[in-house]
Design an enzyme around this catalytic site. Structure first.
Site, mmCIF file in Angstrom:
data_model
loop_
_atom_site.group_PDB
_atom_site.id
_atom_site.type_symbol
_atom_site.label_atom_id
_atom_site.label_comp_id
_atom_site.label_asym_id
_atom_site.label_seq_id
_atom_site.Cartn_x
_atom_site.Cartn_y
_atom_site.Cartn_z
ATOM 1 N N ASP A 165 -12.998 0.894 3.404
ATOM 2 C CA ASP A 165 -12.092 1.747 4.184
ATOM 3 C C ASP A 165 -12.455 1.736 5.659
ATOM 4 O O ASP A 165 -12.192 2.702 6.383
ATOM 5 C CB ASP A 165 -12.073 3.185 3.651
ATOM 6 C CG ASP A 165 -10.781 3.923 4.009
ATOM 7 O OD1 ASP A 165 -9.830 3.267 4.454
ATOM 8 O OD2 ASP A 165 -10.725 5.147 3.852
ATOM 9 N N LYS A 168 0.859 -1.187 0.000
ATOM 10 C CA LYS A 168 0.000 0.000 0.000
ATOM 11 C C LYS A 168 0.895 1.237 0.000
ATOM 12 O O LYS A 168 1.827 1.342 0.798
ATOM 13 C CB LYS A 168 -0.890 0.004 1.247
ATOM 14 C CG LYS A 168 -1.639 1.307 1.529
ATOM 15 C CD LYS A 168 -2.799 1.530 0.580
ATOM 16 C CE LYS A 168 -3.600 2.777 0.980
ATOM 17 N NZ LYS A 168 -4.347 2.619 2.230
#
Length: 419
Positions: free
Chosen positions: A331, A202
């Protein structure tokens, strides 16, 4: 590797109907013969005499859902707000993740990507440890694809000292914890995550709505740094997911070869078309634009949210219309853990058909993580199965009411039929 299990008899799972995700059609009645952790047969012609029959009644069988952007180490029970990053030590944070993992699994999500720690851990990859504990059967939770620590520049979007505008030298993180500047440091940071178990990388390619340093979407890493991150990850067989909101930053990420854009809130029409052309995935996290509580955020962050969130919803509608490959992601804890179905409802609201939304959380998500052993109810695949009432092809909202969850042939939720 999962813990060896005591052999169990085969299971016949029976419900009123079963969704063939590829065809978009129901098989009625819905029956699956399961042996061990895998599906043996759909609508079996014969059933072993020793099979255990689980009759779920008037429910619909679906593949286990997948959430491609969560952070199980944050949020959840007793989430205390702004001081949480400096009040939770790694042990407490890991125990927090145990509760969040169980809640996520019971809500019908049997696989997640945990996209990047941004807390002080001394270099420990807590999501890798969480994955190991789940795989060994010590705790209940979804299958986890861990990213370790998110890679971000000093003062970047996932530099936690930026989130709360901490004073200098408060909770400063190391390269091993993802704070990396320049080509040599970003290469080292990627290598460290992979060495210690990260299965995806990420990176923060742009600023965010909840960033104190600059406008939402401003590019943070240089083109050269982004290319170095992708080069290191791809040579090790890992995909790269980029937190990316602004159009210029998204184009830079695409040019660097990043595999998946997270959010994509301010992408232009031309950039969306380029994503379609290159087959880049988008994890839209679109429900957070209406479900995220920003009421306690600083006034300048609330102002950014008021500006960006409506534009983001419009962008995702355009992405759906153009055929961008969209995978489901929440998220969480930007929205609470265990409420992942809200994202499916939001995707339908933005223009997806319910079947498309289900595919975003099954077949498309499976393709994103290169998992050909899940995402469908087919012989030979993992027995990751959920059951919901009603007809999700007509009302995607029924996915909020999961009555049954099986992961790898093990039952984690089973509400007895009524009436």
């Amino acid at each position: 590797m999962a813990r060896p299990r005591t052999p169990q008899p085969p299971v016949l799972l029976r419900a009123a109907r079963l969704l063939d995700v590829d065809k978009g059609e129901y098989v009625q009645p819905g029956e699956l013969l399961i042996d061990g952790e895998r599906i043996v047969e759909v609508a079996p012609a014969s059933v072993p005499k020793d099979a255990v029959v689980l009759d779920l009644g008037d429910l619909t069988l679906l593949p286990g859902l997948m959430d491609m952007e969560v952070n199980l180490l944050l949020g959840g029970p007793d989430h205390r707000g702004p001081l949480n990053p400096v009040q939770d030590d790694p042990a407490v944070r890991t125990l927090r993740a145990v509760a969040n993992a169980r809640r996520t699994l019971r809500s019908g999500f049997t696989t997640v990507r945990n996209l990047g720690l941004f807390v002080q851990t001394g270099g420990l990859l807590l999501d890798v440890a969480l994955k190991k504990a789940i795989d060994l059967g010590w705790i209940d939770g979804p299958r986890v694809v861990p990213a370790g620590h998110a890679i971000t520049p000093t003062g970047g979007h996932l530099d936690p000292t930026m989130f709360q505008a901490f004073a200098p030298h408060i909770m400063e993180l190391s390269v091993e914890e993802g704070i990396a500047n320049g080509v040599s440091e970003v290469r080292k940071a990627v290598r460290y995550q992979i060495k210690h178990g990260a299965e995806v990388i990420k990176v923060c390619a742009s600023n965010g709505v909840m960033s104190h340093t600059g406008p939402a979407g401003a590019q943070q890493y240089s083109d050269e740094e982004l290319r170095a991150i992708v080069d290191e990850a791809h040579r090790a067989g890992r995909k790269v997911a980029a937190h990316c909101m602004g159009d210029t930053a998204i184009r830079a990420a695409l040019d660097a070869g990043i595999d998946c854009i997270e959010h994509g809130s301010l992408a232009s029409d031309e950039t969306l078309d380029l994503m379609v052309e290159r087959g880049t995935f988008l994890v839209a996290t679109t429900y957070l634009t209406e479900g995220m509580d920003v009421s306690h955020a600083a006034p300048e962050l609330q102002a950014k949210a008021a500006d960006v969130f409506p534009r983001s919803r419009a962008t995702i509608g355009k992405a759906i219309e153009r055929g961008v490959r969209i995978a489901c992601g929440t998220d969480a804890p930007a929205v609470p853990h265990g409420r992942g179905a809200k994202e499916l409802i939001a995707l339908v609201d933005r223009g997806m058909a319910p079947l498309q939304a289900i595919r975003a959380a099954t077949t498309v998500a499976a393709e994103l993580i290169d998992a050909d052993d899940r995402g469908r109810l087919e012989a030979g695949l993992l027995a990751d199965v959920i059951a919901v009432p009603g007809d999700p092809l007509k009302d995607i909202g029924v996915t909020e009411n999961v009555r049954f969850v099986m992961k790898g042939g093990q039952v984690y939720r089973h509400e007895e039929p009524t009436g």
